[in-house]
Design an enzyme around this catalytic site. Structure first.
Site, PDB file in Angstrom:
ATOM      1  N   GLN A  64       1.611 -10.755  -4.020  1.00 22.18           N
ATOM      2  CA  GLN A  64       0.185 -10.443  -3.908  1.00 22.18           C
ATOM      3  C   GLN A  64      -0.324  -9.843  -5.216  1.00 22.18           C
ATOM      4  O   GLN A  64       0.362  -9.047  -5.841  1.00 22.18           O
ATOM      5  CB  GLN A  64      -0.057  -9.429  -2.777  1.00 22.18           C
ATOM      6  N   ASP A 110      -2.170  -7.383  -5.791  1.00 14.46           N
ATOM      7  CA  ASP A 110      -2.700  -6.262  -5.022  1.00 14.46           C
ATOM      8  C   ASP A 110      -3.313  -5.214  -5.946  1.00 14.46           C
ATOM      9  O   ASP A 110      -2.876  -5.042  -7.086  1.00 14.46           O
ATOM     10  CB  ASP A 110      -1.566  -5.609  -4.226  1.00 14.46           C
ATOM     11  N   HIS A 158      -5.005  -1.065  -5.437  1.00 18.37           N
ATOM     12  CA  HIS A 158      -5.451   0.037  -4.595  1.00 18.37           C
ATOM     13  C   HIS A 158      -6.252   0.993  -5.464  1.00 18.37           C
ATOM     14  O   HIS A 158      -5.747   1.510  -6.467  1.00 18.37           O
ATOM     15  CB  HIS A 158      -4.260   0.733  -3.939  1.00 18.37           C
ATOM     16  N   ARG A 216       7.740 -11.129   4.812  1.00 17.60           N
ATOM     17  CA  ARG A 216       7.284 -11.093   6.202  1.00 17.60           C
ATOM     18  C   ARG A 216       8.013 -12.171   6.996  1.00 17.60           C
ATOM     19  O   ARG A 216       8.116 -13.307   6.537  1.00 17.60           O
ATOM     20  CB  ARG A 216       5.768 -11.317   6.287  1.00 17.60           C
ATOM     21  N   LYS A 226     -15.113  -4.478   6.004  1.00 16.26           N
ATOM     22  CA  LYS A 226     -14.461  -5.137   4.864  1.00 16.26           C
ATOM     23  C   LYS A 226     -15.297  -6.328   4.407  1.00 16.26           C
ATOM     24  O   LYS A 226     -16.225  -6.763   5.104  1.00 16.26           O
ATOM     25  CB  LYS A 226     -13.054  -5.604   5.238  1.00 16.26           C
ATOM     26  N   HIS A 279      -8.507  -1.276  -0.680  1.00 12.49           N
ATOM     27  CA  HIS A 279      -7.505  -2.326  -0.864  1.00 12.49           C
ATOM     28  C   HIS A 279      -8.236  -3.584  -1.333  1.00 12.49           C
ATOM     29  O   HIS A 279      -9.260  -3.957  -0.744  1.00 12.49           O
ATOM     30  CB  HIS A 279      -6.794  -2.660   0.451  1.00 12.49           C
ATOM     31  N   CYS A 292       0.796  -1.240   0.000  1.00  7.86           N
ATOM     32  CA  CYS A 292       0.000   0.000   0.000  1.00  7.86           C
ATOM     33  C   CYS A 292       0.827   1.289   0.000  1.00  7.86           C
ATOM     34  O   CYS A 292       0.513   2.199  -0.782  1.00  7.86           O
ATOM     35  CB  CYS A 292      -0.982   0.016   1.167  1.00  7.86           C
TER      36      CYS A 292
END
Length: 489
Positions: free
Chosen positions: A237, A239, A241, A219, A321, A367, A190
């Site tokens: 990911q 991902d 946004h 991670r 969410k 997200h 992000c």
């Protein structure tokens, strides 16, 4: 408690538990002459339990303290019917037989090594599958008007402090020092997307702005938590946004839900479970804010015609969410996709858009992921299909099998034509009898076997044998390529 202490005078474990229970009394459950310290919830007689099985024994420590007394744990299970117990046992056997780690090794897809614990080593076939997953997702991103970006793997600590990850996620991050400044490998994508949005001013006419990224994140997971592709220290990911106005949230969420349905259907996940997670106990913002945003998500789900459940109090601390789970062929649920509204980071990073009235307004940040983690989704897909990947995704889509070595030139001709058309085809050059070639192709989970004999060469045809044993005789090359095209789209 005094009576209980007398009853268990020779059992120091029970005495310790009795001392730690705050009430004046404790519960004792009895079966015949056997007494146990327990609140209850037992059947009246062990004879009432008809369908049970002991599953195994393992070592443990008293109160999970490694410096304490070693113990033996016996585990088992019970069901209301023999059919349910048999189904459970079959599910457990399948889970072991089709464990993605086992399949990854058998099919030469990926491996793990002590030199990089928690990091995946993709072999050529495994990398091909990952690339196909990305390729398919990219085709949808184009249709749904996303713009792809890429952001650095390593960013300054200052950015992670501003985003809040440093304070709440520091223990799970990898750090290093360069030129006497501290940096961290990104655990999330992000902040990078935010930096791109903030790079210049934006008008309301540019919104919604959909920025997608196949972002590699790192991670730190303790070694005991690592588990094949399901729990790694580096993963990618899918991902995205989305920067939009409040009025655009509903339509954007509907678009994400539609895209998610296309993706999961493509991989034959028939059962998709959607949950709306609401305000948690510790949350930012007013009740009015939470009611409005939760209702917006509820409206989007209803307009998309989706059945959903409510996860009370399971939302993020800053907004509600939507979580999207898939159910695999063994009846297990996996949470993959998510849609999260974020009003926190636009405030935190102080970014805006210029409204139609010429004023600065805060955008909403959404997200979203669908695969979630490509590594984890790959593992789930392997177990769901039991290694029998669909034709369009298989790293070897067809293998040419010949009955005699004299057919080698014809086999080369068929393979060359298939490759020219863009398909992954190889020849079995082992020289084994046709039965052995078929068995090896089945073990390798090759979707199509192209069987060639003297008759096929004379007639310029192909016999198609699929992984489930079905056969089609007398196919011309053009007919075969048409079928391959249909299977790939």
């Amino acid at each position: 408690k005094d009576l209980a202490r007398k009853r268990f005078a020779k059992n120091r474990f029970k005495l310790e538990l009795i001392d730690q229970i705050p009430d004046d009394t404790v519960g004792i459950a009895s079966q015949g002459t056997f007494d146990d310290l327990c609140r209850g919830g037992h059947v009246a007689s062990t004879g009432d339990i008809k369908h049970f099985k002991l599953l195994g024994i393992s070592g443990s420590y008293w109160r999970a303290d490694r410096s304490g007394q070693p113990l033996q744990r016996i585990s088992g299970t019970a069901f209301f019917s023999q059919e349910d117990l048999d189904a459970y046992e079959k599910k457990c056997q399948d889970a072991l037989l089709y464990d993605h780690r086992r399949l990854g090794k058998e099919l030469d897809l990926f491996s793990f090594h002590e030199e990089g614990p928690g990091f995946v080593f993709y072999h050529p076939k495994g990398k091909y599958i990952v690339n196909k997953l990305i390729e398919y997702m990219r085709s949808l991103l184009q249709k749904f008007d996303y713009k792809e970006i890429a952001t650095p793997a390593m960013l300054s600590d200052i950015l992670w402090q501003q985003s809040g990850h440093y304070a709440h996620y520091k223990e799970n991050m990898f750090f290093c020092t360069i030129d006497e400044r501290s940096y961290a490998l990104k655990p999330m994508n992000c902040p990078g997307a935010i930096m791109i949005y903030k790079n210049r001013p934006h008008s309301y006419r540019e919104l919604p702005m959909r920025l997608s990224e196949f972002g590699a994140v790192h991670r730190y997971e303790i070694s005991g938590a690592l588990h094949g592709l399901f729990r790694v220290r580096a993963f990618t990911q899918d991902d995205c946004h989305i920067f939009c106005t409040m009025d655009q949230i509903e339509q954007e969420v509907i678009g994400i839900l539609n895209m998610t349905n296309l993706v999961f259907s493509r991989f034959n996940f028939a059962k998709i479970h959607i949950a709306l997670s609401t305000k948690p106990e510790k949350a930012m913002g007013s009740d009015e804010f939470w009611e409005q945003t939760t209702q917006t998500l509820r409206n989007a789900l209803q307009k998309a015609g989706i059945n959903y459940t409510i996860n009370e109090g399971d939302g993020a601390f800053y907004a509600p969410k939507i979580d999207m789970s898939i159910e695999d062929s063994m009846g297990r649920k996996w949470q993959c996709g998510t849609i999260q509204l974020d009003f926190f980071q636009p405030e935190n990073f102080d970014f805006h858009y210029v409204s139609s009235a010429g004023t600065k307004e805060r955008p909403v940040m959404i997200h979203r992921t669908i695969y979630g983690s490509l590594e984890r989704f790959f593992g789930i897909l392997l177990e769901h299909t039991k290694g029998r990947l669909p034709f369009w995704l298989a790293p070897v889509q067809a293998r040419v099998l010949t009955i005699t070595s004299q057919l080698a030139p014809y086999a080369q001709q068929i393979m060359a034509a298939c490759k020219q058309a863009g398909y992954q085809v190889e020849i079995d050059e082992s020289g084994d009898p046709i039965s052995g070639q078929i068995k090896r192709a089945q073990l390798d989970r090759v979707p199509w076997m192209l069987v060639l004999g003297k008759k096929e060469m004379e007639n310029n045809t192909i016999t198609l044998r699929t992984l489930d044993g079905k056969q089609e005789f007398g196919l011309t090359l053009n007919q075969l390529l048409e079928k391959a095209h249909d299977e790939s789209h």
